[in-house]
Enzyme design. Structure first.
Site, PDB file in Angstrom:
ATOM      1  N   HIS A 272       0.861  -1.196   0.000  1.00 41.51           N
ATOM      2  CA  HIS A 272       0.000   0.000   0.000  1.00 41.51           C
ATOM      3  C   HIS A 272       0.894   1.242   0.000  1.00 41.51           C
ATOM      4  O   HIS A 272       1.939   1.257   0.629  1.00 41.51           O
ATOM      5  CB  HIS A 272      -0.898   0.013   1.254  1.00 41.51           C
ATOM      6  CG  HIS A 272      -2.068   0.918   1.127  1.00 41.51           C
ATOM      7  ND1 HIS A 272      -1.982   2.257   1.381  1.00 41.51           N
ATOM      8  CD2 HIS A 272      -3.333   0.681   0.728  1.00 41.51           C
ATOM      9  CE1 HIS A 272      -3.159   2.817   1.178  1.00 41.51           C
ATOM     10  NE2 HIS A 272      -3.998   1.878   0.767  1.00 41.51           N
ATOM     11  N   ASP A 329      -7.920  -5.236  -0.293  1.00 40.71           N
ATOM     12  CA  ASP A 329      -8.382  -6.096  -1.401  1.00 40.71           C
ATOM     13  C   ASP A 329      -8.025  -7.558  -1.223  1.00 40.71           C
ATOM     14  O   ASP A 329      -8.479  -8.397  -1.998  1.00 40.71           O
ATOM     15  CB  ASP A 329      -7.771  -5.590  -2.718  1.00 40.71           C
ATOM     16  CG  ASP A 329      -8.337  -4.236  -3.102  1.00 40.71           C
ATOM     17  OD1 ASP A 329      -7.558  -3.322  -3.416  1.00 40.71           O
ATOM     18  OD2 ASP A 329      -9.574  -4.083  -3.025  1.00 40.71           O
TER      19      ASP A 329
HETATM   20  C1  SDX Z   1      -6.166   0.049  -3.075  1.00 46.33           C
HETATM   21  O1  SDX Z   1      -4.335   4.508  -2.073  1.00 46.33           O
HETATM   22  C2  SDX Z   1      -5.316   3.907  -1.493  1.00 46.33           C
HETATM   23  O2  SDX Z   1      -5.726   4.288  -0.413  1.00 46.33           O
HETATM   24  C3  SDX Z   1      -5.878   2.729  -2.272  1.00 46.33           C
HETATM   25  C4  SDX Z   1      -6.905   1.897  -1.542  1.00 46.33           C
HETATM   26  C5  SDX Z   1      -8.190   2.682  -1.270  1.00 46.33           C
HETATM   27  O3  SDX Z   1      -8.916   2.337  -0.320  1.00 46.33           O
HETATM   28  O4  SDX Z   1      -8.515   3.576  -2.121  1.00 46.33           O
HETATM   29  O5  SDX Z   1      -6.379   1.455  -0.290  1.00 46.33           O
HETATM   30  C6  SDX Z   1      -7.320   0.683  -2.368  1.00 46.33           C
HETATM   31  O6  SDX Z   1      -5.924   0.367  -4.210  1.00 46.33           O
HETATM   32  C7  SDX Z   1      -5.314  -0.943  -2.343  1.00 46.33           C
HETATM   33  C8  SDX Z   1      -4.073  -1.431  -3.173  1.00 46.33           C
HETATM   34  C9  SDX Z   1      -4.552  -2.501  -4.161  1.00 46.33           C
HETATM   35  N1  SDX Z   1      -3.472  -2.869  -5.101  1.00 46.33           N
HETATM   36  C10 SDX Z   1      -2.827  -4.037  -5.023  1.00 46.33           C
HETATM   37  O7  SDX Z   1      -3.008  -4.862  -4.134  1.00 46.33           O
HETATM   38  C11 SDX Z   1      -1.829  -4.282  -6.162  1.00 46.33           C
HETATM   39  C12 SDX Z   1      -0.503  -4.825  -5.606  1.00 46.33           C
HETATM   40  N2  SDX Z   1       0.154  -3.770  -4.843  1.00 46.33           N
HETATM   41  C13 SDX Z   1       1.133  -2.980  -5.518  1.00 46.33           C
HETATM   42  O8  SDX Z   1       1.050  -2.837  -6.885  1.00 46.33           O
HETATM   43  C14 SDX Z   1       1.594  -1.762  -4.727  1.00 46.33           C
HETATM   44  O9  SDX Z   1       1.875  -2.186  -3.448  1.00 46.33           O
HETATM   45  C15 SDX Z   1       0.687  -0.543  -4.662  1.00 46.33           C
HETATM   46  C16 SDX Z   1       0.205  -0.123  -5.999  1.00 46.33           C
HETATM   47  C17 SDX Z   1      -0.482  -0.815  -3.772  1.00 46.33           C
HETATM   48  C18 SDX Z   1       1.486   0.609  -4.029  1.00 46.33           C
HETATM   49  O10 SDX Z   1       2.499   0.891  -4.932  1.00 46.33           O
HETATM   50  P1  SDX Z   1       3.671   1.954  -4.597  1.00 46.33           P
HETATM   51  O11 SDX Z   1       3.397   2.664  -3.315  1.00 46.33           O
HETATM   52  O12 SDX Z   1       3.872   2.766  -5.836  1.00 46.33           O
HETATM   53  O13 SDX Z   1       4.900   1.017  -4.309  1.00 46.33           O
HETATM   54  P2  SDX Z   1       5.904   0.471  -5.408  1.00 46.33           P
HETATM   55  O14 SDX Z   1       5.148  -0.123  -6.555  1.00 46.33           O
HETATM   56  O15 SDX Z   1       6.901   1.544  -5.709  1.00 46.33           O
HETATM   57  O16 SDX Z   1       6.609  -0.723  -4.597  1.00 46.33           O
HETATM   58  C19 SDX Z   1       7.651  -0.470  -3.664  1.00 46.33           C
HETATM   59  C20 SDX Z   1       8.494  -1.757  -3.664  1.00 46.33           C
HETATM   60  C21 SDX Z   1       8.951  -2.170  -5.059  1.00 46.33           C
HETATM   61  O17 SDX Z   1      10.127  -2.937  -4.910  1.00 46.33           O
HETATM   62  P3  SDX Z   1      11.570  -2.215  -5.149  1.00 46.33           P
HETATM   63  O18 SDX Z   1      11.519  -1.582  -6.524  1.00 46.33           O
HETATM   64  O19 SDX Z   1      11.716  -1.218  -4.031  1.00 46.33           O
HETATM   65  O20 SDX Z   1      12.575  -3.373  -5.074  1.00 46.33           O
HETATM   66  O21 SDX Z   1       7.691  -2.841  -3.187  1.00 46.33           O
HETATM   67  C22 SDX Z   1       7.527  -3.802  -4.240  1.00 46.33           C
HETATM   68  C23 SDX Z   1       7.862  -3.087  -5.533  1.00 46.33           C
HETATM   69  O22 SDX Z   1       8.330  -4.025  -6.519  1.00 46.33           O
HETATM   70  N3  SDX Z   1       6.097  -4.210  -4.207  1.00 46.33           N
HETATM   71  C24 SDX Z   1       5.649  -5.435  -4.387  1.00 46.33           C
HETATM   72  C25 SDX Z   1       4.258  -5.355  -4.198  1.00 46.33           C
HETATM   73  N4  SDX Z   1       3.905  -4.094  -3.934  1.00 46.33           N
HETATM   74  C26 SDX Z   1       5.054  -3.385  -3.935  1.00 46.33           C
HETATM   75  N5  SDX Z   1       6.281  -6.588  -4.678  1.00 46.33           N
HETATM   76  C27 SDX Z   1       5.497  -7.688  -4.806  1.00 46.33           C
HETATM   77  N6  SDX Z   1       4.135  -7.691  -4.634  1.00 46.33           N
HETATM   78  C28 SDX Z   1       3.509  -6.548  -4.335  1.00 46.33           C
HETATM   79  N7  SDX Z   1       2.178  -6.544  -4.168  1.00 46.33           N
END
Ligand code: SDX
Length: 394
Positions: A272, A329
């Protein structure tokens, strides 16, 4: 232009506005609507009560909630011309694509919503109409996907009961919806109702900032929510868990796949932007999951896979270092499935819950007379080039 532009792609450290609606503390895992902790609201309130709280700022008295419910229950019908829109979609059109079109089309039947300087009454009428008609639209999208006849709303039914009546009701027989199902959905809608400046809410505010009407603004928010990184994750989680189950349930293998930089697979439902601790909603939904499946006597094998995946990730350095926890989710889809909804409907249910949040944030932006949103950029393109006649181009 004088002055410096600070680049903050994805707005990771940018405050877009001030707001008195929802408070999040990502480190502590705290979520409050108008100051009330989400744990108390999920336990004690109804979704329509929380919608009132978000939109009008106070918990309603009995008279206020009765009036609110009465006004809504008398606006639940859609203009009969809207049926042409439902008929125009192929039966397998994604429900989110249908929802954003149908919500935007509401302005065609609500002239008051197009007034550039609406009165308070006109604005409130548009709010009531949208709250009232969204459940009808959502349930008719579902019925349309089955080729089943639409079930009309009933004035005497409360908000969530009416939605479930239209969704799972039948023309030919009375269908009694289990109160366990109603309570579980009511709680899920509360938990999704608002979440400060997330992607879809920021979109609603951005569109509203140009003076666009409420329906067009919320329709844009629905489009943003559809993405698998946002609300679309609840559908992607179930598809992921099914994939793992069909692959033999080897969660370690999939955890390693999620860590592999060369593989674009992500553990959907994990991580998140704000919560660097447990998403408080995920905790409540996980408990509700066990409770609902037990009460309904459902043994869903993917729940065990979800718990195994969570357990493995919470002890894996890759996830611990990056503070990746289950988000709202991760478990919600398992409950929606237990309540009888198909996977394609999950994100539409997220939108149904988020609606009062989008509305309250849109109203706040307008009440605060915020300027049109127009961020800047750092230009990285060509400096100056002279036009070349087409005959001279290589
Ligand atoms: C919602 O914003 C809100 O409030 C949203 C929400 C709401 O109520 O409106 O809470 C609802 O959208 C919840 C999130 C649902 N999405 C997912 O579950 C999709 C999977 N999650 C990710 O794609 C990610 O965690 C996000 C999109 C939720 C957040 O992305 P960020 O903050 O841009 O973080 P990032 O993509 O830059 O990740 C940081 C690091 C990375 O690794 P490094 O490059 O530092 O090595 O964490 C890793 C990412 O690769 N990472 C994950 C991961 N999420 C982040 N690695 C594996 N699996 C994951 N799910």
């Amino acid at each position: 232009q004088s002055g410096y532009i600070t680049l903050d792609t994805g707005f990771k450290n940018t405050g877009a506005t001030t707001s008195s609606i929802t408070f999040l503390d990502g480190e502590q895992g705290i979520l409050k609507y108008r100051g009330y902790p989400i744990e108390q609201l999920a336990e004690k309130a109804s979704f329509i009560e929380v919608a009132y709280l978000l939109i009008y700022g106070e918990l309603p008295t009995q008279a206020q909630i009765d009036d609110f419910q009465y006004k809504i229950s008398h606006q639940t019908l859609l203009h009969e011309d809207m049926k042409k829109f439902f008929d125009a979609f192929p039966h397998n059109a994604h429900p989110m694509g249908q929802l954003c079109s149908l919500v935007s089309s509401l302005s065609a039947f609500s002239p008051e919503s197009l007034n550039p300087n609406p009165t308070k009454e006109e604005t409130n009428l548009a709010v009531i109409k949208l709250l009232a008609k969204m459940p009808t639209i959502v349930s008719w999208i579902y019925k349309g996907s089955l080729g089943a006849p639409f079930i009309y709303p009933q004035h005497k039914l409360k908000y969530v009961n009416n939605f479930m009546h239209m969704t799972f009701g039948r023309l030919t027989e009375e269908v009694i919806i289990d109160p366990v199902v109603i309570d579980a959905l009511d709680k899920l809608l509360i938990l999704h109702a608002d979440h400060e400046q997330n992607c879809s809410t920021s979109t609603v505010r951005m569109v509203g900032s140009s003076g666009s009407n409420l329906y067009a603004s919320v329709s844009a928010g629905i489009s943003a929510l559809w993405g698998p990184l946002h609300g679309g994750a609840n559908q992607a989680v179930i598809e992921m868990l099914e994939r793992i189950k069909n692959d033999g349930g080897d969660t370690e293998k999939w955890i390693n796949k999620a860590k592999d930089k060369d593989d674009d697979f992500r553990l959907m439902g994990f991580g998140h932007r704000v919560y660097k601790n447990f998403d408080p909603r995920a905790k409540i939904i996980k408990r509700a999951c066990d409770n609902v499946l037990e009460k309904l006597g459902i043994n869903d094998p993917i729940l065990e896979i979800a718990k195994k995946l969570e357990e493995a990730a919470l002890h894996d350095p890759y996830f611990v270092e990056r503070k990746l926890y289950p988000n709202v989710d991760f478990y919600s889809g398992i409950i929606y499935r237990a309540l009888g909804f198909p996977t394609e409907m999950f994100t539409v249910l997220f939108a149904l819950g988020r609606l009062p949040g989008w509305i309250s944030q849109w109203l706040e932006l307008r009440d605060n007379k915020e300027p049109i949103g127009r961020p800047r950029q750092i230009y990285t393109g060509e400096t100056r080039r002279e036009y070349v006649e087409i005959s001279q181009r290589g």
